[in-house]
Scaffold this motif. Structure first.
Motif, short mmCIF file in Angstrom:
data_model
loop_
_atom_site.label_atom_id
_atom_site.label_comp_id
_atom_site.label_asym_id
_atom_site.label_seq_id
_atom_site.Cartn_x
_atom_site.Cartn_y
_atom_site.Cartn_z
N HIS A 1 0.86 -1.17 0.00
CA HIS A 1 0.00 0.00 0.00
C HIS A 1 0.89 1.21 0.00
CE1 HIS A 1 -3.66 2.16 0.39
NE2 HIS A 1 -3.33 2.67 1.55
N SER A 2 0.40 2.28 0.58
CA SER A 2 1.14 3.54 0.50
C SER A 2 2.57 3.40 1.02
CB SER A 2 0.41 4.59 1.30
OG SER A 2 0.23 4.14 2.62
N LYS A 3 2.78 2.54 1.95
CA LYS A 3 4.10 2.45 2.53
C LYS A 3 4.87 1.25 1.97
CE LYS A 3 4.34 6.01 5.01
NZ LYS A 3 5.29 7.05 4.64
N GLY A 4 4.43 0.74 0.84
CA GLY A 4 5.16 -0.37 0.26
C GLY A 4 4.97 -1.64 1.07
N LEU A 5 5.54 -1.62 2.24
CA LEU A 5 5.39 -2.77 3.11
C LEU A 5 4.32 -2.47 4.14
CD1 LEU A 5 9.00 -3.88 3.92
CD2 LEU A 5 7.19 -5.28 2.96
N ILE B 1 6.02 -6.49 8.29
CA ILE B 1 7.15 -6.03 9.09
C ILE B 1 7.19 -6.81 10.40
CG2 ILE B 1 8.17 -4.06 10.27
CD1 ILE B 1 6.32 -2.34 8.58
N ILE C 1 10.59 0.71 14.36
CA ILE C 1 10.25 1.95 13.65
C ILE C 1 9.73 3.00 14.63
CG2 ILE C 1 8.67 2.96 11.96
CD1 ILE C 1 8.84 0.27 10.47
N ASN D 1 -6.79 8.62 9.60
CA ASN D 1 -5.82 8.08 8.66
C ASN D 1 -6.43 6.94 7.85
OD1 ASN D 1 -3.02 8.22 7.79
ND2 ASN D 1 -2.92 6.11 8.52
N PRO E 1 -6.35 8.46 3.78
CA PRO E 1 -4.92 8.12 3.91
C PRO E 1 -4.00 8.95 3.02
CG PRO E 1 -6.04 6.46 2.59
CD PRO E 1 -7.08 7.44 3.00
N ASP F 1 3.04 7.73 17.84
CA ASP F 1 1.79 7.47 17.12
C ASP F 1 2.02 6.93 15.71
OD1 ASP F 1 2.97 9.95 16.86
OD2 ASP F 1 1.19 10.85 15.99
N VAL F 2 3.26 6.99 15.23
CA VAL F 2 3.53 6.50 13.88
C VAL F 2 3.17 5.01 13.80
CG1 VAL F 2 5.92 5.68 14.02
CG2 VAL F 2 5.16 6.92 12.03
N MET G 1 0.51 3.35 10.85
CA MET G 1 1.08 2.52 9.78
C MET G 1 -0.03 1.70 9.14
SD MET G 1 4.82 1.74 11.21
CE MET G 1 4.70 0.10 11.32
#
Lengths: 285, 508
Positions: free
Chosen positions: B17-21, B26, B34, B82, B86, B243-244, B248
């Motif tokens: 998705h937006s973050k590739g992984l 992960i 992270i 989010n 997104p 909060d990241v 995710m």
């Protein structure tokens, strides 16, 4: 023929100056080979380990929208008689995306920009990665390359030590398909010792090439490879085919030392060929 | 025969998705790494421990634990927004959508100001530790003092920021391995620091051995509400980054437990780490204003620079490297944020179209990156010249800005979901109650901090004409924001006139 025919030419496109060089070379190759052109624009996605902070959300949408504009500008340049199709796809890296695209599209050659020809190789990490991993031949357009309507000359770089290298066969095949004259070139610098090769006894190739005349063989010598490259009168519509280093995995390309040094001073496009699946076997005819 | 001319846009696999992984691939451990890396505990503690101790004295552990609550409540709402929207923009997009373009613009301005402030603080801390590390390696003490030389400090800082901007422009990435190594290193060094402090306390060689007290954990023991607000505003900065983990990407291999578990794990890791290190520092140094006391204004803006030596002995070099690497990594990840926020604002017409320019070669917002780094550098240079406590003042102002934009974001969540928040008990809690309480709390702390910061003795005690510098900074940021907003309204009125709608992007 062991050599594949060139039916699909893929161009790795990014909307920058160097991409226009690549597009010009892609058009020239596609036109000469009567092949179809695929424009591939890879949008890089962040890995999860690259977290911006504070979070901004995904910018891929904005970049994809911009990419559509770049593609539209590129399509406007392609002459109408060339069949073409454009692809925008996401990937973890540009090189990764291009490799998976050419595999999926079954492309026969991948064209990228490079900024070569002025004593330097461009630093774009994608090109470096491709030159060491692509499963199909990679054609590098020198900086400022603009479409010459036809590819007129195929120059095949053959080594003095192994005259029956795969490049010999590929050269014949490419020249035949592109309708271009074939010339063999052997590079030698004084630093690597005297030439052991007799230029007069170049690899014989008479079957199926465009020219009926005996194939020209140029022996390019100089104090360094750079000088050797400088001694050759490179034709405007020429391309130079060069083989991969023995370090390459089978069917993949890997830029060798000689090729890298030739590349950085070459004023015409260079095509790096993948290593033959069975280099020892004679060409199947 | 011509092929169709339309461009074929490939839809990626379900789990990219937006973050590739996605977080599922992960794993919880990766997500914790992270999260911890984004919090940057070594940098954060070094920069914020002193100012917080100055506000709440030995009640540090209490504030660190309580301060987490509003952050958590807001983050729950953040996560809902989010999921719903997104695409790029976050606070800007969400607040514009919920409250209209004016509030959206100001909320985004708060976020931009916070990132600019943190960039200059990060680079400033990095400069201190850069010269400290060189002096520790070479054994030449005078090198560590170079950071007090304003021209040298300013030039080094600007070079650091330019380097971070270049890395960000080139779109280079920290690899997974580097990330794991950096995070493990930070955590180990911080634990080492705490253990070394405890050992010195028990050996009787501590600077000001202070007996442990449960009273440290009592938030009601803090002398005043002002001190409490100041402490909370700082602890919001301390947890900023956590909060990241919650935001995710979650659509992955049918797992819904991983993000939650990763978030809880990250909280546990970070709160325990902070508590242990804080206890170590408190028992070793106390809160007096003696040479190494946490109450000493001379060391408060960068405590590890002063304390690592006496606590860890020759191994203090490890602490310098930990803080240096942690602030360098944060500098890089923080540089991306304002650039992309401005990219989104440019895209939606809230800023000049130039901000929406993407470099074709690296696919990064080149113009916005340059603007962000120039503003951060100019800000740092001016601050370094007018204030002796630039790091402290920026941290305090930063806490204020984070409270502001988080507060706005949380309330945007409440308003945006007001219609659907009663669907279930979970929705009610996540979309309404939690962000509402969290947002109101943060805005209360925000206003309280503004009010208190007028006092020239507030925080570091920097003042101009009898008014606290933090207050002046805060007001300057907001008046500039309002001025810039009206300028935009004058130049690009369309954004402010129409109802804000998010763009339908080509689905990638």
């Amino acid at each position: 023929m062991a050599e594949k025919t060139i039916r699909r030419v893929a161009v790795g496109f990014g909307g920058d100056e160097r991409s226009l060089d690549a597009l010009a070379l892609g058009i020239a190759l596609a036109r000469s080979a009567g092949a179809r052109l695929d424009l591939i624009l890879v949008i890089r996605q962040d890995s999860a380990f690259k977290q911006e902070y504070p979070p901004v959300g995904s910018v891929v949408g904005i970049i994809a929208e911009q990419a559509q504009q770049w593609i539209a500008e590129a399509e406007a340049v392609i002459p109408p008689e060339i069949r073409h199709h454009s692809h925008i796809r996401p990937a973890g890296s540009i090189a990764e995306g291009l490799v998976s695209a050419v595999q999926e599209l079954d492309s026969d050659v991948l064209v990228t920009g490079s900024g070569i020809g002025f004593g330097r190789i461009m630093t774009h990490p994608a090109v470096t990665a491709l030159l060491h991993s692509s499963p199909v031949p990679v054609a590098l357009a020198p900086a400022g390359y603009r479409a010459n309507t036809q590819i007129t000359d195929v120059m095949a770089a053959v080594s003095a030590a192994h005259p029956d290298h795969q490049v010999t066969r590929s050269g014949e095949s490419w020249a035949g398909q592109l309708g271009a004259a074939l010339t063999f070139v052997t590079f030698e610098d004084k630093e690597s010792g005297p030439a052991r090769h007799d230029a007069g006894k170049g690899p014989d190739a008479d079957a199926g090439t465009a020219s009926a005349e005996p194939i020209k063989h140029i022996l390019a010598t100089g104090r360094t490879l750079r000088h050797a490259v400088g001694t050759v009168d490179w034709p405007q519509g020429g391309i130079l085919l060069i083989g991969s280093s023995p370090l390459a995995r089978r069917r993949h390309i890997f830029l060798g030392m000689t090729a890298a040094r030739v590349l950085s001073h070459l004023p015409i496009p260079m095509v790096l060929l993948p290593r033959d699946p069975d280099t020892s076997a004679p060409a199947a005819r | 025969m011509r092929e169709p001319r339309s461009t074929d846009i490939q839809t990626p696999d379900r789990h990219t998705h937006s973050k590739g992984l996605s977080i599922g691939s992960i794993g919880a451990l990766g997500a914790v790494v992270i999260g911890v890396s984004t919090i940057a505990p070594a940098y954060t503690l070094s920069g914020a421990l002193g100012p917080t101790a100055s506000a709440v004295g030995d009640h540090l552990p209490a504030v660190l634990i309580v301060g987490f609550i509003p952050m958590l409540l807001v983050a729950l709402g953040y996560r809902q927004l989010n999921r719903a929207m997104p695409d790029a923009g976050t606070t800007f997009t969400w607040a514009s959508k919920a409250f209209g373009p004016w509030i959206g613009w100001m909320g985004s301005w708060g976020l931009l100001a916070a990132t600019i402030l943190v960039l200059s603080n990060l680079a400033g801390i990095a400069v201190d530790f850069f010269y400290l590390a060189i002096s520790q390696i070479t054994g030449v003490d005078s090198i560590a003092e170079l950071t007090r030389n304003v021209p040298i400090n300013v030039i080094t800082c600007v070079i650091f920021m330019a380097a971070a901007a270049y890395v960000s422009y080139r779109g280079m990435e920290t690899t997974k391995t580097v990330q794991y190594v950096l995070v493990s290193f930070q955590v180990l060094v911080l634990l080492w620091f705490a253990v070394a402090a405890f050992r010195q306390v028990s050996a009787g060689s501590a600077f000001d051995a202070t007996a442990f007290s449960w009273e440290w954990f009592n938030p009601f023991g803090i002398e005043s509400f002002s001190a409490f607000s100041a402490g909370i505003a700082l602890s919001v900065f301390i947890y900023w980054g956590w909060d990241v983990v919650l935001t995710m990407n979650e659509e992955s291999r049918g797992t819904t437990t991983t993000p939650g578990r990763a978030a809880i794990l990250t909280i546990l890791v970070v709160v325990s780490l902070y508590t242990i290190v804080t206890l170590g520092a408190l028992t070793f140094a106390g809160v007096s204003d003696g040479e190494f006391g946490l109450g000493n204004p001379d060391i408060q803006e960068n405590v590890f620079a002063a304390l690592a030596g006496p606590v860890m002995g020759p191994m203090a070099i490890l602490m310098s490297l930990a803080v240096l690497s942690s602030s360098a990594a944060s500098l890089q990840s923080t540089m991306i944020s304002p650039a992309r926020t401005m990219l989104a604002m440019g895209h939606y017409g809230a800023l000049n179209r130039k901000y929406a320019q993407v470099s074709p070669r690296y696919q990064t917002p080149a113009y916005a990156t340059v603007v962000a780094v120039v503003i951060a550098s100019v800000f740092y240079v001016v601050m370094r010249i007018i204030s002796e406590n630039v790091l402290w003042d920026t941290i305090t102002t930063l806490g204020m800005m984070v409270c502001f934009y988080y507060g706005i974001t949380a309330l945007a969540c409440v308003w945006y979901f007001r219609g659907e928040a009663t669907a279930s008990a979970g929705d009610f809690f996540n979309k309404l109650l939690a962000p509402l309480v969290g947002g109101i709390l943060l805005l209360i702390f925000f206003f309280q901090t503004i009010w208190d910061s007028m006092d020239p003795d507030y925080g570091s005690g920097s003042e101009i004409g009898g008014v606290g510098l933090v207050f002046i900074l805060g007001m300057l940021v907001f008046s500039l924001g309002i001025a810039a907003m009206f300028w935009q309204h004058h130049k690009r009125p369309e954004f402010f006139r129409r109802r804000f709608e998010t763009t339908e992007f080509p689905t990638l």
